[in-house]
Design a protein around this motif. Sequence first.
Motif, short mmCIF file in Angstrom:
data_model
loop_
_atom_site.label_atom_id
_atom_site.label_comp_id
_atom_site.label_asym_id
_atom_site.label_seq_id
_atom_site.Cartn_x
_atom_site.Cartn_y
_atom_site.Cartn_z
N GLY A 14 49.15 23.41 43.22
CA GLY A 14 47.75 23.61 42.89
C GLY A 14 46.99 24.41 43.92
O GLY A 14 47.54 24.87 44.90
N ARG A 15 45.73 24.58 43.68
CA ARG A 15 44.87 25.37 44.55
C ARG A 15 44.19 24.47 45.57
O ARG A 15 43.98 23.32 45.28
N PRO A 16 43.85 24.90 46.74
CA PRO A 16 43.91 26.27 47.20
C PRO A 16 45.23 26.64 47.87
O PRO A 16 45.42 27.80 48.18
N GLY A 17 46.14 25.72 48.10
CA GLY A 17 47.36 26.09 48.81
C GLY A 17 47.01 26.48 50.23
O GLY A 17 46.25 25.80 50.90
N TYR A 18 47.51 27.61 50.68
CA TYR A 18 47.23 28.13 52.00
C TYR A 18 46.36 29.36 51.81
O TYR A 18 46.73 30.29 51.09
N SER A 19 45.22 29.39 52.47
CA SER A 19 44.28 30.48 52.28
C SER A 19 43.48 30.69 53.55
O SER A 19 42.86 29.76 54.05
N ARG A 20 43.51 31.92 54.07
CA ARG A 20 42.79 32.24 55.30
C ARG A 20 42.26 33.67 55.22
O ARG A 20 42.88 34.53 54.60
#
Length: 149
Positions: A14-20
């Motif tokens: 699912g979201r957001p997972g890994y996000s930078r």
Amino acid sequence: MTTSGTPVQAAPIGRPGYSRTFPCNPETAVIGRKLVREALSAWHLDDLTEPAELIISELVANASRHTPCHSIRLIVQRPDMARVRIGVVDRAPSRLPVLNPADATDESGRGLLLIDALSDCWGYTLLGSHPARGPWGKETWAELKPAAL
């Protein structure tokens, strides 16, 4: 850990997972490869690391070369157990990725061909909407399927 020293949080699916968010420059590809490695390791999908690192490198290179953006968002998600999605978000919705054939003598222009060959599918998603201004950005993404679940 990413270069900022902040540990990456694992989300099973699912979201957001890994996000930078990082600067939109070619050097961000190094950070992107590390982010991909950490996410895939947390999900025990190490067999996808090599193609995923190449994909994120090409997505970052394309964003830094073809958009006027100052920053980009790197995303590694697992929408479901059968897919990993690697993406780069930029604020240039009018600059859409186009898969063009490369001539044998071309010195560049093979990034999307490589992404197409390595991924199960790829594309882009326009983000946001305004009646007069339209979308504010896009995510260019590629998906990989784990060999064994």
